[in-house]
Design a protein around this motif. Structure first.
Motif, PDB file in Angstrom:
ATOM      1  N   LEU A  98      76.834  60.066   1.845  1.00  0.00           N
ATOM      2  CA  LEU A  98      76.238  60.493   0.571  1.00  0.00           C
ATOM      3  C   LEU A  98      76.888  59.797  -0.626  1.00  0.00           C
ATOM      4  O   LEU A  98      76.341  59.819  -1.730  1.00  0.00           O
ATOM      5  CB  LEU A  98      76.378  62.010   0.409  1.00  0.00           C
ATOM      6  CG  LEU A  98      75.455  62.891   1.247  1.00  0.00           C
ATOM      7  CD1 LEU A  98      75.886  64.349   1.141  1.00  0.00           C
ATOM      8  CD2 LEU A  98      74.004  62.725   0.818  1.00  0.00           C
ATOM      9  N   SER A  99      78.049  59.199  -0.421  1.00  0.00           N
ATOM     10  CA  SER A  99      78.819  58.633  -1.528  1.00  0.00           C
ATOM     11  C   SER A  99      78.090  57.546  -2.321  1.00  0.00           C
ATOM     12  O   SER A  99      78.381  57.392  -3.521  1.00  0.00           O
ATOM     13  CB  SER A  99      80.152  58.085  -1.017  1.00  0.00           C
ATOM     14  OG  SER A  99      79.952  57.028  -0.083  1.00  0.00           O
ATOM     15  N   PRO A 100      77.166  56.763  -1.752  1.00  0.00           N
ATOM     16  CA  PRO A 100      76.460  55.778  -2.586  1.00  0.00           C
ATOM     17  C   PRO A 100      75.729  56.380  -3.776  1.00  0.00           C
ATOM     18  O   PRO A 100      75.401  55.660  -4.723  1.00  0.00           O
ATOM     19  CB  PRO A 100      75.482  55.132  -1.598  1.00  0.00           C
ATOM     20  CG  PRO A 100      76.193  55.200  -0.287  1.00  0.00           C
ATOM     21  CD  PRO A 100      76.869  56.538  -0.317  1.00  0.00           C
ATOM     22  N   ALA A 101      75.489  57.682  -3.755  1.00  0.00           N
ATOM     23  CA  ALA A 101      74.860  58.326  -4.910  1.00  0.00           C
ATOM     24  C   ALA A 101      75.761  58.279  -6.142  1.00  0.00           C
ATOM     25  O   ALA A 101      75.295  58.511  -7.264  1.00  0.00           O
ATOM     26  CB  ALA A 101      74.519  59.779  -4.574  1.00  0.00           C
ATOM     27  N   LEU A 106      72.337  51.272  -8.583  1.00  0.00           N
ATOM     28  CA  LEU A 106      72.152  50.312  -7.490  1.00  0.00           C
ATOM     29  C   LEU A 106      71.308  50.928  -6.381  1.00  0.00           C
ATOM     30  O   LEU A 106      71.110  52.151  -6.326  1.00  0.00           O
ATOM     31  CB  LEU A 106      73.516  49.901  -6.921  1.00  0.00           C
ATOM     32  CG  LEU A 106      74.529  49.303  -7.902  1.00  0.00           C
ATOM     33  CD1 LEU A 106      75.865  49.079  -7.205  1.00  0.00           C
ATOM     34  CD2 LEU A 106      74.017  47.995  -8.484  1.00  0.00           C
ATOM     35  N   THR A 107      70.815  50.083  -5.494  1.00  0.00           N
ATOM     36  CA  THR A 107      70.128  50.599  -4.314  1.00  0.00           C
ATOM     37  C   THR A 107      71.156  51.226  -3.383  1.00  0.00           C
ATOM     38  O   THR A 107      72.371  51.026  -3.534  1.00  0.00           O
ATOM     39  CB  THR A 107      69.395  49.473  -3.572  1.00  0.00           C
ATOM     40  OG1 THR A 107      70.365  48.554  -3.035  1.00  0.00           O
ATOM     41  CG2 THR A 107      68.443  48.733  -4.492  1.00  0.00           C
ATOM     42  N   PHE A 112      76.480  51.215  -1.101  1.00  0.00           N
ATOM     43  CA  PHE A 112      77.320  51.374   0.087  1.00  0.00           C
ATOM     44  C   PHE A 112      78.278  50.193   0.231  1.00  0.00           C
ATOM     45  O   PHE A 112      79.479  50.387   0.473  1.00  0.00           O
ATOM     46  CB  PHE A 112      76.445  51.499   1.338  1.00  0.00           C
ATOM     47  CG  PHE A 112      77.230  51.723   2.600  1.00  0.00           C
ATOM     48  CD1 PHE A 112      77.528  53.004   3.013  1.00  0.00           C
ATOM     49  CD2 PHE A 112      77.684  50.651   3.367  1.00  0.00           C
ATOM     50  CE1 PHE A 112      78.271  53.226   4.177  1.00  0.00           C
ATOM     51  CE2 PHE A 112      78.426  50.852   4.521  1.00  0.00           C
ATOM     52  CZ  PHE A 112      78.720  52.147   4.925  1.00  0.00           C
ATOM     53  N   VAL A 113      77.771  48.997   0.072  1.00  0.00           N
ATOM     54  CA  VAL A 113      78.613  47.801   0.212  1.00  0.00           C
ATOM     55  C   VAL A 113      79.675  47.765  -0.886  1.00  0.00           C
ATOM     56  O   VAL A 113      80.839  47.437  -0.638  1.00  0.00           O
ATOM     57  CB  VAL A 113      77.750  46.533   0.191  1.00  0.00           C
ATOM     58  CG1 VAL A 113      78.620  45.279   0.156  1.00  0.00           C
ATOM     59  CG2 VAL A 113      76.822  46.493   1.401  1.00  0.00           C
ATOM     60  N   ALA A 114      79.289  48.116  -2.113  1.00  0.00           N
ATOM     61  CA  ALA A 114      80.247  48.110  -3.221  1.00  0.00           C
ATOM     62  C   ALA A 114      81.382  49.099  -2.978  1.00  0.00           C
ATOM     63  O   ALA A 114      82.562  48.787  -3.209  1.00  0.00           O
ATOM     64  CB  ALA A 114      79.527  48.440  -4.526  1.00  0.00           C
ATOM     65  N   LEU A 115      81.038  50.292  -2.495  1.00  0.00           N
ATOM     66  CA  LEU A 115      82.066  51.289  -2.219  1.00  0.00           C
ATOM     67  C   LEU A 115      82.951  50.875  -1.045  1.00  0.00           C
ATOM     68  O   LEU A 115      84.164  51.139  -1.038  1.00  0.00           O
ATOM     69  CB  LEU A 115      81.422  52.649  -1.951  1.00  0.00           C
ATOM     70  CG  LEU A 115      80.772  53.312  -3.163  1.00  0.00           C
ATOM     71  CD1 LEU A 115      80.016  54.565  -2.749  1.00  0.00           C
ATOM     72  CD2 LEU A 115      81.823  53.661  -4.207  1.00  0.00           C
ATOM     73  N   PRO A 155      82.150  44.477   8.893  1.00  0.00           N
ATOM     74  CA  PRO A 155      82.830  45.623   8.257  1.00  0.00           C
ATOM     75  C   PRO A 155      82.146  46.139   6.997  1.00  0.00           C
ATOM     76  O   PRO A 155      82.273  47.327   6.674  1.00  0.00           O
ATOM     77  CB  PRO A 155      84.222  45.067   7.927  1.00  0.00           C
ATOM     78  CG  PRO A 155      84.425  43.952   8.892  1.00  0.00           C
ATOM     79  CD  PRO A 155      83.068  43.335   9.060  1.00  0.00           C
ATOM     80  N   LEU A 156      81.422  45.285   6.285  1.00  0.00           N
ATOM     81  CA  LEU A 156      80.778  45.718   5.047  1.00  0.00           C
ATOM     82  C   LEU A 156      79.540  46.568   5.304  1.00  0.00           C
ATOM     83  O   LEU A 156      79.057  47.241   4.388  1.00  0.00           O
ATOM     84  CB  LEU A 156      80.384  44.496   4.197  1.00  0.00           C
ATOM     85  CG  LEU A 156      81.523  43.597   3.727  1.00  0.00           C
ATOM     86  CD1 LEU A 156      80.979  42.472   2.856  1.00  0.00           C
ATOM     87  CD2 LEU A 156      82.571  44.406   2.963  1.00  0.00           C
ATOM     88  N   ALA A 157      79.040  46.545   6.516  1.00  0.00           N
ATOM     89  CA  ALA A 157      77.819  47.278   6.836  1.00  0.00           C
ATOM     90  C   ALA A 157      78.072  48.409   7.834  1.00  0.00           C
ATOM     91  O   ALA A 157      77.168  48.820   8.563  1.00  0.00           O
ATOM     92  CB  ALA A 157      76.759  46.325   7.389  1.00  0.00           C
ATOM     93  N   ARG A 158      79.297  48.891   7.872  1.00  0.00           N
ATOM     94  CA  ARG A 158      79.663  50.044   8.697  1.00  0.00           C
ATOM     95  C   ARG A 158      80.641  50.885   7.879  1.00  0.00           C
ATOM     96  O   ARG A 158      81.320  50.387   6.995  1.00  0.00           O
ATOM     97  CB  ARG A 158      80.334  49.616  10.008  1.00  0.00           C
ATOM     98  CG  ARG A 158      79.485  48.729  10.909  1.00  0.00           C
ATOM     99  CD  ARG A 158      78.287  49.451  11.486  1.00  0.00           C
ATOM    100  NE  ARG A 158      77.569  48.614  12.439  1.00  0.00           N
ATOM    101  CZ  ARG A 158      76.605  47.748  12.127  1.00  0.00           C
ATOM    102  NH1 ARG A 158      76.284  47.587  10.845  1.00  0.00           N
ATOM    103  NH2 ARG A 158      75.990  47.049  13.050  1.00  0.00           N
ATOM    104  N   TYR A 159      80.740  52.159   8.197  1.00  0.00           N
ATOM    105  CA  TYR A 159      81.653  52.987   7.406  1.00  0.00           C
ATOM    106  C   TYR A 159      83.025  53.131   8.066  1.00  0.00           C
ATOM    107  O   TYR A 159      83.812  54.020   7.729  1.00  0.00           O
ATOM    108  CB  TYR A 159      81.016  54.338   7.078  1.00  0.00           C
ATOM    109  CG  TYR A 159      81.040  55.404   8.146  1.00  0.00           C
ATOM    110  CD1 TYR A 159      82.096  56.301   8.229  1.00  0.00           C
ATOM    111  CD2 TYR A 159      79.981  55.556   9.040  1.00  0.00           C
ATOM    112  CE1 TYR A 159      82.111  57.303   9.179  1.00  0.00           C
ATOM    113  CE2 TYR A 159      79.987  56.554   9.991  1.00  0.00           C
ATOM    114  CZ  TYR A 159      81.060  57.429  10.063  1.00  0.00           C
ATOM    115  OH  TYR A 159      81.069  58.429  11.013  1.00  0.00           O
TER     116      TYR A 159
END
Length: 437
Positions: A98-101, A106-107, A112-115, A155-159
């Protein structure tokens, strides 16, 4: 502060020696910062071009913008995806997804990638800070900075970077604040279970009692809060229990070679990964669980019989534990290497670590892992000889690393004399002693 004391502090800060130390520290950190910026720019470029056949034909990024975003929509309505067979994560994963909110401009994918990059930078900073202390080393920060890009853009596309951050920060905090170390490990375990293992090597006595007590309390409080905020918090247990043998696991490598000997099994997409189906697959899966239980028993035996702790022992034990559970798992996805790189980096912040050759093996395994996924994943999935050999090499490196890690950990804590120059807080535990003196 008195005027005399203030003058003395100012004089010390202005002394040539203090100035030299500050300048030297800055000169050591600047190359790390430059390397981080350059390598992360490269990782972003690879992610932007991930539709290339050698970069996975878009499969790497798809997990975020399609699967994670789908879960985000369900979580935003106050429920975990209970009826989704792909949801196999503890309730702490909910807030992470939920953190990308937090970045509304941003989309979901961009946020997600920025975080993820921000958390990656936090890990690098924590490792650099730890390595800058007297008697410590910046090798850990350098290892993380240069090691994570070995996995390309995965790694940028996984949590997994977020889960690794909890483990890294927990270990780095454990020495000064066992309470904080315990809380961070518990929060990490709620995100992806495995960070709970980082407390296995906590020094006996007050440190262990404090860390484990606070970890249990934090897990209980956070777990209850998540259960109150979301419906179906334990839905992941049912989905996780149904998983089989992934093609990238040790068992999967054995079954891949078995197809060339006439075994009639096939590969099928289920539970979010490519798994084997056919005769004896269930037996291989059960054997993996038995081996994981044996690994846990071996780690408990190590702790019971260990007689001396150094400042590096908690770090070394954490890496050894996660390595053992990784190689005995039914699933060894490429992002699992993120965990191992992070823990190896923590080990390398200490000059007394026993895990330097293990860290080298993990880095080599990371290189081979991205050859398997995403570059040659179609060959791995088809069980071709090339795919079989690539997985044999990757898993062989991890297997050797696991055995070597435990052996070196065991020897370092049983030896009556230290192999390295002890740091000021190194202590030995005489035979039969329950807590350090």
């Amino acid at each position: 502060m008195s005027a005399f004391r203030a003058f003395h502090v100012l004089r010390v800060m202005q002394s040539p020696r203090a100035h030299t130390r500050t300048t030297t520290g800055a000169h050591r950190l600047l190359p790390l910062a430059a390397a981080w910026l350059l390598t992360r720019a490269l990782m972003l470029w690879l992610l932007a071009h991930n539709t290339h056949p050698l970069l996975g034909r878009g499969a790497v990024a798809r997990e975020v913008w399609k699967l994670y975003h789908h879960w985000y929509m369900t979580l935003a309505h106050g429920a975990f995806p209970a009826h989704d067979a792909l949801w196999q994560y503890p309730p702490g994963a909910g807030p992470v997804l939920l953190s990308p909110a937090l970045l509304p401009g941003l989309t979901y994918f961009q946020s997600f990638v920025a975080l993820t990059l921000a958390v990656d930078a936090l890990i690098a900073l924590a490792l650099a800070r730890a390595g800058s202390r007297p008697g410590r080393s910046l090798h850990g920060a350098a290892y993380w900075t240069l090691g994570l890009p070995l996995l390309l853009h995965v790694p940028l596309a996984r949590y997994d970077v977020q889960a690794t951050a909890f483990a890294v920060l927990s270990l780095l905090a454990l020495r000064r604040s066992p309470r904080a170390g315990g809380v961070l490990a518990a929060l990490g375990a709620l995100v992806k279970v495995w960070p709970a293992l980082v407390l296995l090597g906590a020094p006996r006595g007050r440190t262990t009692r404090s860390a484990w007590t606070w970890a249990a309390a934090a897990a209980a409080v956070a777990g209850l809060a998540l259960a109150a905020a979301f419906r179906n918090p334990l839905a992941f247990v049912r989905q996780q229990g149904g998983r089989g043998v992934q093609i990238e696991s040790f068992g999967g490598t054995v079954l891949s070679f078995a197809t060339h000997a006439g075994w009639p099994g096939t590969v099928r997409y289920q539970y979010g990964s490519l798994e084997f189906t056919g005769p004896h697959v269930a037996a291989v899966a059960h054997l993996s669980l038995v081996l994981s239980a044996a690994a846990f028993a071996l780690l408990v035996l190590w702790r019971v019989r260990a007689r001396r702790w150094t400042p590096a022992t908690p770090y070394d034990a954490a890496l050894s534990a996660v390595l053992l559970f990784t190689v005995t798992s039914r699933v060894i996805s490429p992002q699992y290497l993120v965990w191992l790189l992070g823990l190896a980096a923590v080990c390398l912040t200490s000059r007394q670590t026993t895990q330097r050759p293990v860290a080298a093996l993990i880095a080599a395994a990371a290189v081979v892992s991205v050859v398997a996924y995403p570059t040659l994943y179609h060959l791995v999935a088809s069980c071709t000889w090339t795919g079989c050999v690539v997985m044999f090499v990757r898993n062989g490196l991890l297997g050797v690393a696991a055995v070597l890690s435990l052996a070196r950990l065991w020897r370092s804590t049983r030896s009556p004399t230290p192999h390295t120059t002890p740091e000021p807080d190194t202590h030995r535990l005489p035979r039969g002693t329950l807590s350090p003196s």
